[in-house]
Design a protein around this motif. Sequence first.
Motif, PDB file in Angstrom:
ATOM      1  N   GLY A   1      16.773 -41.376 -12.491  1.00  0.00           N
ATOM      2  CA  GLY A   1      15.744 -41.526 -13.515  1.00  0.00           C
ATOM      3  C   GLY A   1      15.885 -42.855 -14.222  1.00  0.00           C
ATOM      4  N   PHE A   2      14.771 -43.361 -14.748  1.00  0.00           N
ATOM      5  CA  PHE A   2      14.774 -44.690 -15.359  1.00  0.00           C
ATOM      6  C   PHE A   2      14.003 -44.695 -16.678  1.00  0.00           C
ATOM      7  CE2 PHE A   2      15.289 -44.991 -10.805  1.00  0.00           C
ATOM      8  CZ  PHE A   2      16.493 -45.681 -10.737  1.00  0.00           C
TER       9      PHE A   2
ATOM     10  N   SER B   1      20.868 -49.482  -4.387  1.00  0.00           N
ATOM     11  CA  SER B   1      20.243 -50.803  -4.339  1.00  0.00           C
ATOM     12  C   SER B   1      18.938 -50.817  -5.115  1.00  0.00           C
ATOM     13  CB  SER B   1      19.993 -51.208  -2.885  1.00  0.00           C
ATOM     14  OG  SER B   1      19.272 -52.427  -2.817  1.00  0.00           O
ATOM     15  N   ILE B   2      18.121 -49.788  -4.940  1.00  0.00           N
ATOM     16  CA  ILE B   2      16.851 -49.718  -5.666  1.00  0.00           C
ATOM     17  C   ILE B   2      17.081 -49.586  -7.159  1.00  0.00           C
ATOM     18  CG2 ILE B   2      14.813 -48.267  -6.044  1.00  0.00           C
ATOM     19  CD1 ILE B   2      14.804 -47.756  -3.007  1.00  0.00           C
ATOM     20  N   ALA B   3      18.060 -48.768  -7.568  1.00  0.00           N
ATOM     21  CA  ALA B   3      18.372 -48.625  -9.000  1.00  0.00           C
ATOM     22  C   ALA B   3      18.812 -49.963  -9.589  1.00  0.00           C
ATOM     23  CB  ALA B   3      19.454 -47.566  -9.190  1.00  0.00           C
ATOM     24  N   ALA B   4      19.640 -50.697  -8.857  1.00  0.00           N
ATOM     25  CA  ALA B   4      20.096 -52.009  -9.331  1.00  0.00           C
ATOM     26  C   ALA B   4      18.927 -52.988  -9.447  1.00  0.00           C
ATOM     27  CB  ALA B   4      21.170 -52.557  -8.401  1.00  0.00           C
TER      28      ALA B   4
ATOM     29  N   SER C   1      16.927 -52.106 -12.615  1.00  0.00           N
ATOM     30  CA  SER C   1      17.632 -52.506 -13.831  1.00  0.00           C
ATOM     31  C   SER C   1      17.626 -54.019 -14.009  1.00  0.00           C
ATOM     32  CB  SER C   1      19.072 -51.984 -13.794  1.00  0.00           C
ATOM     33  OG  SER C   1      19.715 -52.169 -15.036  1.00  0.00           O
ATOM     34  N   ALA C   2      17.888 -54.758 -12.919  1.00  0.00           N
ATOM     35  CA  ALA C   2      17.909 -56.219 -13.009  1.00  0.00           C
ATOM     36  C   ALA C   2      16.538 -56.774 -13.357  1.00  0.00           C
ATOM     37  CB  ALA C   2      18.406 -56.803 -11.693  1.00  0.00           C
TER      38      ALA C   2
ATOM     39  N   SER D   1      21.509 -50.054 -17.380  1.00  0.00           N
ATOM     40  CA  SER D   1      21.113 -50.465 -18.731  1.00  0.00           C
ATOM     41  C   SER D   1      19.626 -50.760 -18.859  1.00  0.00           C
ATOM     42  CB  SER D   1      21.911 -51.700 -19.156  1.00  0.00           C
ATOM     43  OG  SER D   1      21.471 -52.855 -18.446  1.00  0.00           O
ATOM     44  N   LEU D   2      18.971 -51.182 -17.782  1.00  0.00           N
ATOM     45  CA  LEU D   2      17.561 -51.585 -17.793  1.00  0.00           C
ATOM     46  C   LEU D   2      17.290 -52.661 -18.844  1.00  0.00           C
ATOM     47  CD1 LEU D   2      15.809 -48.088 -17.465  1.00  0.00           C
ATOM     48  CD2 LEU D   2      16.835 -49.509 -15.687  1.00  0.00           C
ATOM     49  N   GLY D   3      18.335 -53.394 -19.216  1.00  0.00           N
ATOM     50  CA  GLY D   3      18.187 -54.448 -20.212  1.00  0.00           C
ATOM     51  C   GLY D   3      18.086 -53.959 -21.637  1.00  0.00           C
TER      52      GLY D   3
END
Length: 289
Positions: free
Chosen positions: A208-209, A264-267, A270-271, A234-236
Amino acid sequence: MTDAHRHIAATAEAACRLVGPALLTAFRSQMQIDFKVDRHDPVTEHDRAAEAAIRDFIFREVPDSTFMGEEGGSVGTGPVRWFVDPIDGTSNFARGLAFWCVSVGVMIGDKVVAGAIFDPVADNMFTGSAAGAFLNGKPMQSRAEPDEAHAVLITGYPVTRDFRLDGQTLALQRFGRLTETFATVRRPGSAALSIAHVAAGWVDAAAGFGVNPWDVTAAIAILQHAGGSYHPYSLGKVAEDAPPHLHPGYIALGAGAQYPVLRSIAAEISAGRTVARTAKEAPQNARAS
């Protein structure tokens, strides 16, 4: 495990059970539905009543507490901090879909010491503490398919917020990659209960995001004590070294899972949001100086 910690863990479980009968009676009945932000963020009178009942019970049992609820905010200043979602999955609850739960997580300092998640419809109580992870009082062990191609993923991504933040085309491309990678992708709509299912070994991963501390604090305790792993993003929005329950993004993996495509998709998500937030804040900082 100290007597004080046993009492805290027992209080978390009892608080969940306290409101279960009333919520189960209200489920699939006529109810008034309001919206906090938009049509994707409903709240009912039952959310508010359940949170008030849990809050009063906790302060009777553990007076030296701080209570953080989804509906009523923060109350108290004690060192035992409670993160409570009286109905995680309110949209499901309000429409009659049987995937919602009561979630009560407890922290002392920066450590999650206990968590309880109760699914009143299925009558399943998930708990986690230093004593271990349990489902209806019986020891619970997470397990997962080692290969993503044979695994089941629960995720809410993408929703309207994700389209706004990531762009619709990119968000749908990422969802397509998940659909192609995993054997099955499901969107049932409760972060806490989804992670509890990972802890029980019923699904292999959840992601989840856009979660809040009351969504995941209890689930973190349950998953980790069941042998699964929790990976915050962190999603910034928070520092990378902030406690996991404060991060708005996560993936939860069953024991033994690695799942490189999901990670990879989660990273990437977030980035991308970190870069976007930094770029947005830069002109404001320039004007301030």
